[in-house]
Design a protein around this motif. Sequence first.
Motif, PDB file in Angstrom:
ATOM      1  N   THR A 136       0.829  -1.213   0.000  1.00  0.00           N
ATOM      2  CA  THR A 136       0.000   0.000   0.000  1.00  0.00           C
ATOM      3  C   THR A 136       0.857   1.253   0.000  1.00  0.00           C
ATOM      4  OG1 THR A 136      -1.729  -1.188   1.221  1.00  0.00           O
ATOM      5  CG2 THR A 136      -1.856   1.220   1.185  1.00  0.00           C
ATOM      6  N   GLU A 137       1.872   1.262   0.859  1.00  0.00           N
ATOM      7  CA  GLU A 137       2.738   2.441   0.955  1.00  0.00           C
ATOM      8  C   GLU A 137       3.494   2.684  -0.349  1.00  0.00           C
ATOM      9  OE1 GLU A 137       6.723   3.570   3.433  1.00  0.00           O
ATOM     10  OE2 GLU A 137       5.015   2.842   4.608  1.00  0.00           O
ATOM     11  N   VAL A 138       4.065   1.635  -0.926  1.00  0.00           N
ATOM     12  CA  VAL A 138       4.819   1.784  -2.176  1.00  0.00           C
ATOM     13  C   VAL A 138       3.901   2.214  -3.314  1.00  0.00           C
ATOM     14  CG1 VAL A 138       6.137   0.532  -3.937  1.00  0.00           C
ATOM     15  CG2 VAL A 138       6.652   0.189  -1.515  1.00  0.00           C
ATOM     16  N   SER A 139       2.696   1.660  -3.356  1.00  0.00           N
ATOM     17  CA  SER A 139       1.749   2.032  -4.416  1.00  0.00           C
ATOM     18  C   SER A 139       1.387   3.513  -4.331  1.00  0.00           C
ATOM     19  CB  SER A 139       0.481   1.176  -4.306  1.00  0.00           C
ATOM     20  OG  SER A 139       0.776  -0.192  -4.467  1.00  0.00           O
ATOM     21  N   LEU A 140       1.160   4.009  -3.114  1.00  0.00           N
ATOM     22  CA  LEU A 140       0.836   5.424  -2.947  1.00  0.00           C
ATOM     23  C   LEU A 140       2.021   6.314  -3.334  1.00  0.00           C
ATOM     24  CD1 LEU A 140      -1.144   5.337   0.422  1.00  0.00           C
ATOM     25  CD2 LEU A 140      -2.064   5.796  -1.858  1.00  0.00           C
ATOM     26  N   ILE A 141       3.230   5.866  -3.033  1.00  0.00           N
ATOM     27  CA  ILE A 141       4.416   6.639  -3.416  1.00  0.00           C
ATOM     28  C   ILE A 141       4.545   6.700  -4.928  1.00  0.00           C
ATOM     29  CG2 ILE A 141       6.940   6.634  -3.400  1.00  0.00           C
ATOM     30  CD1 ILE A 141       6.817   5.578  -0.546  1.00  0.00           C
ATOM     31  N   LEU A 142       4.298   5.569  -5.606  1.00  0.00           N
ATOM     32  CA  LEU A 142       4.409   5.526  -7.067  1.00  0.00           C
ATOM     33  C   LEU A 142       3.369   6.422  -7.734  1.00  0.00           C
ATOM     34  CD1 LEU A 142       5.069   1.711  -7.668  1.00  0.00           C
ATOM     35  CD2 LEU A 142       6.715   3.593  -7.875  1.00  0.00           C
ATOM     36  N   VAL A 143       2.179   6.503  -7.147  1.00  0.00           N
ATOM     37  CA  VAL A 143       1.102   7.293  -7.746  1.00  0.00           C
ATOM     38  C   VAL A 143       1.199   8.770  -7.368  1.00  0.00           C
ATOM     39  CG1 VAL A 143      -1.400   7.623  -7.847  1.00  0.00           C
ATOM     40  CG2 VAL A 143      -0.446   5.307  -7.859  1.00  0.00           C
TER      41      VAL A 143
ATOM     42  N   PRO B 148       2.746   9.288   2.023  1.00  0.00           N
ATOM     43  CA  PRO B 148       2.454   7.853   2.141  1.00  0.00           C
ATOM     44  C   PRO B 148       3.028   7.146   3.361  1.00  0.00           C
ATOM     45  CG  PRO B 148       2.942   8.398  -0.138  1.00  0.00           C
ATOM     46  CD  PRO B 148       3.215   9.641   0.659  1.00  0.00           C
ATOM     47  N   SER B 149       4.169   7.571   3.875  1.00  0.00           N
ATOM     48  CA  SER B 149       4.784   6.834   4.981  1.00  0.00           C
ATOM     49  C   SER B 149       4.440   7.381   6.357  1.00  0.00           C
ATOM     50  CB  SER B 149       6.316   6.837   4.819  1.00  0.00           C
ATOM     51  OG  SER B 149       6.819   8.158   4.906  1.00  0.00           O
ATOM     52  N   ILE B 150       3.556   8.351   6.430  1.00  0.00           N
ATOM     53  CA  ILE B 150       3.259   8.978   7.727  1.00  0.00           C
ATOM     54  C   ILE B 150       2.513   8.032   8.665  1.00  0.00           C
ATOM     55  CG2 ILE B 150       0.983   9.982   7.229  1.00  0.00           C
ATOM     56  CD1 ILE B 150       2.001  12.578   8.526  1.00  0.00           C
TER      57      ILE B 150
END
Length: 293
Positions: free
Chosen positions: A114-121, A223-225
């Motif tokens: 989830t975190e990586v996907s949000l960072i990519l988007v 995303p990582s908060i």
Amino acid sequence: MGACASYDLVLNALMAGLLLGGFYAAVTVGVSISFGILDIVNIAHPAFIILGSYIAYIVNQRLGVDPIVTSIIALPAFYALGAAIYQVYYLSFEKRGQDSMRGLAFFFGILFITEVSLILVFGVDYRYVQAGYIETSWHIGVVDLPLRMLVPCVMSLALFASLQLFLTRTFTGRAIMAVAQDQLAVQLMAADPVRIKRIAFAISIATASMAGAFLIVIQPVEPSIGRDYIGRVFAICVLGGLGSLPGTLIASLLLGIVESFTSTCAGPSWAPAVSFGLLLLTLAFRPAGLLGR
């Protein structure tokens, strides 16, 4: 330290702590259900909260809809997501009796994806929302009440009251409370324990929709908060007593007040250590928590 004893400062620190505790209650209630009642260590819950924040952000930016209204509309979608995730978890781990460390790795994988996907988007830039009350404060005597904290706190208390009524006044709610203690008793009540646990876990994920909206109203998000809240939510669950929603609420308010006074008197850098300090004290003197069974 002399300034910390100021009457005005003490009142504002107390009010800020109560408002912060109300927000912590919304962040923690989902984990209180999954971990405290179902014994499922869902460390990915903060990731679902951040997902709720970004959904509120997208709708707010494109349509101008209030983020909290968006979160209420999104509740069924988050409920369905939670039901689907529990079904995968049950078939892959719980049904086979492998629901401890492997299940924990499963939720860690969801957190990471989830975190990586949000960072990519969305990238790593902080995002925020627009609402008429975010920049507004009420002044009552010497006390300042920022609406960006007050509105989430009030909505969080409403969420808690609704869940408590559901768990104590409905057949399904009572079955959810019973399934954590005796699955055979639930079967004797003509209820399927797997279905009851799926409903409970889906409700826990649905709460992340509203908690995410509260978070992005209070502060900008990236995303990582969500990692900042993993320790706090489990500390609150243990402090309040596993499986007790009233205990979770009391522990959330207590932690909010202690963190607020710590930030005011000693500086914000000391505040994150407070939750773990309270956790250690609770485990030492009252392992069952404030209202634990």
